[in-house]
Design an enzyme around this catalytic site. Structure first.
Site, PDB file in Angstrom:
ATOM      1  N   ALA A 251       0.809  -1.218   0.000  1.00  0.00           N
ATOM      2  CA  ALA A 251       0.000   0.000   0.000  1.00  0.00           C
ATOM      3  C   ALA A 251       0.840   1.264   0.000  1.00  0.00           C
ATOM      4  O   ALA A 251       0.469   2.261  -0.622  1.00  0.00           O
ATOM      5  CB  ALA A 251      -0.948  -0.006   1.197  1.00  0.00           C
ATOM      6  N   SER A 256       5.436   6.017  -1.203  1.00  0.00           N
ATOM      7  CA  SER A 256       6.525   6.572  -0.386  1.00  0.00           C
ATOM      8  C   SER A 256       7.756   6.861  -1.241  1.00  0.00           C
ATOM      9  O   SER A 256       8.391   7.920  -1.100  1.00  0.00           O
ATOM     10  CB  SER A 256       6.901   5.598   0.736  1.00  0.00           C
ATOM     11  OG  SER A 256       5.874   5.496   1.679  1.00  0.00           O
ATOM     12  N   CYS A 362      -4.753   6.895   6.500  1.00  0.00           N
ATOM     13  CA  CYS A 362      -3.593   6.010   6.383  1.00  0.00           C
ATOM     14  C   CYS A 362      -2.926   5.745   7.738  1.00  0.00           C
ATOM     15  O   CYS A 362      -2.484   6.679   8.423  1.00  0.00           O
ATOM     16  CB  CYS A 362      -2.585   6.624   5.425  1.00  0.00           C
ATOM     17  SG  CYS A 362      -1.080   5.658   5.224  1.00  0.00           S
TER      18      CYS A 362
END
Length: 412
Positions: A251, A256, A362
């Site tokens: 995810a 990132s 998140c």
């Protein structure tokens, strides 16, 4: 072709270097519209997007059977089933239960305890970049730094040996291909092969932690799966445990890595902000503004659907319609942020939807912010001569603002 379709065509074809004028055009002319290209209604205003994200009862994610109906061949593969049954795609009450359990293991204390290690990982990789480019060699920043840092951080969080980062870097994109509608049979089979390799690696660690727990996330999650002294609702099943591991690794990895690329790209084009990166607090302010100003994932990866007819101002979304939110447009909505096209790390409390909202906010938000800040601090401190070797090239991808090429070198 209506105006919105034409703008979206331009966005998909050539708008990735600077999509924001096109986002503004959509917000102004078609803030809520059905897109034949995407097969869903697209929302672009901040409040509309936030409303969808914060109301899962009105805008639930499709259930696994609905996902399977869109990609029937894909749904026969284990990798597909693991991804669509994860916490990321779950609705309440299943999501409520899973998030409650995972949150017990993925605590703020556990994330904060990683800070020193994250700063070390980022510093070590920046030092490697410095060593490899000391003679003026050109390096791909994405491969050398943006990918290994978040993967090593995740390996440290889980308790995997750090040298597994390259293995993870190879496996995760292959698994994600199973939910790409364009993947052929060979790619789907390869996704399953990658999934089984990953689960074999993780399950070896699971068995070790069952016998000898440690202070890592795997041990904490295994405890939730193996505690027979509590009710079934307070335990993870073995399949849920596997899905949680895969969700944690898939995810946030690509977003990132892309966010690190974008943050460093922003620093190199705005070097006047380098002094503000000398402190962790200053680096976090820079990160938060980067994520608002140039979101790594400008469109929601999946879609929700309207459980009943929804009205957004003068726009109506019929019941049962797929809905996607254009986060990159929402974050630059002047109704949410003053002077939204100006990059300003000193901005007070920037409003952003980059980490979702409501029950799907998140879990890894603070860890991701920590990773990006650590890389920026190390670069500002140790690589004052970092420069573009050539103009970075964006991929032509709407869901992710990633780079096809991000070449750098050291000068001076």
């Amino acid at each position: 072709m209506n105006t919105a379709d034409h703008v979206l065509d331009r966005l998909l074809a050539q708008g990735q270097d600077d999509p924001y004028p096109l986002y503004a055009e959509l917000r102004g002319t078609a803030p809520v519209h059905f897109s034949p290209q995407l097969g869903s209604y697209v929302l672009t205003r901040f409040e509309d997007c936030a409303y969808v994200m914060k109301n899962p009862a009105l805008f639930p994610a499709p259930d696994p059977a609905s996902f399977a109906s869109f990609m029937p061949e894909h749904s026969t593969y284990d990798a597909f089933r693991v991804l669509v049954n994860s916490i990321v795609n779950a609705n309440p009450p299943q999501h409520t239960r899973l998030r409650r359990l995972v949150s017990r293991a993925f605590t703020a204390r556990r994330v904060e305890s990683l800070k020193a290690g994250v700063l070390t990982i980022a510093g070590d990789h920046v030092d490697k970049v410095a060593a490899r480019s000391a003679d003026g060699a050109v390096l791909d920043f994405h491969d050398e730094l943006s990918v290994p840092v978040p993967l090593q951080v995740m390996a440290r969080l889980l308790g995997l040996p750090l040298e597994n980062d390259r293995l993870l870097a190879g496996l995760i994109p292959r698994i994600i291909n199973v939910v790409d509608p364009s993947s052929d049979t060979a790619a789907l089979k390869d996704a399953d092969d990658a999934l089984h390799t990953l689960l074999d690696l993780l399950w070896e660690l699971v068995e070790q932690r069952r016998a000898q727990p440690a202070d890592d996330l795997v041990s904490a999650l295994v405890a939730l799966e193996s505690d027979r002294g509590v009710a079934a609702a307070d335990r993870l099943t073995e399949d849920e445990l596997k899905a949680v591991f895969v969700a944690l690794l898939t995810a946030g990895f690509e977003t990132s890595a892309t966010a690190i690329d974008i943050a460093v790209h922003t620093l190199l084009t705005r070097p006047e902000h380098r002094p503000g990166l000398r402190s962790y607090a200053g680096a976090l302010r820079f990160v938060d503004e980067v994520l608002r100003w140039d979101a790594p994932a400008p469109m929601s990866a999946g879609f929700r659907y309207a459980a009943e007819e929804a009205v957004f101002g003068e726009h109506v979304v019929p019941a049962g319609s797929p809905v996607r939110v254009l986060l990159g447009a929402a974050n630059r909505d002047a109704a949410a942020n003053v002077d939204p096209d100006r990059f300003d790390p000193a901005r007070k409390a920037p409003r952003t939807l980059v980490f979702g909202g409501g029950v799907h906010h998140c879990l890894g938000m603070n860890l991701a912010r920590m990773e990006i800040a650590a890389v920026l601090m190390a670069i500002a401190d140790r690589l004052p001569g970092l420069r573009f070797a050539e103009e970075p090239v964006r991929r032509r991808s709407l869901p992710l603002r990633d780079f096809a090429s991000f070449k750098v070198r050291l000068e001076g």
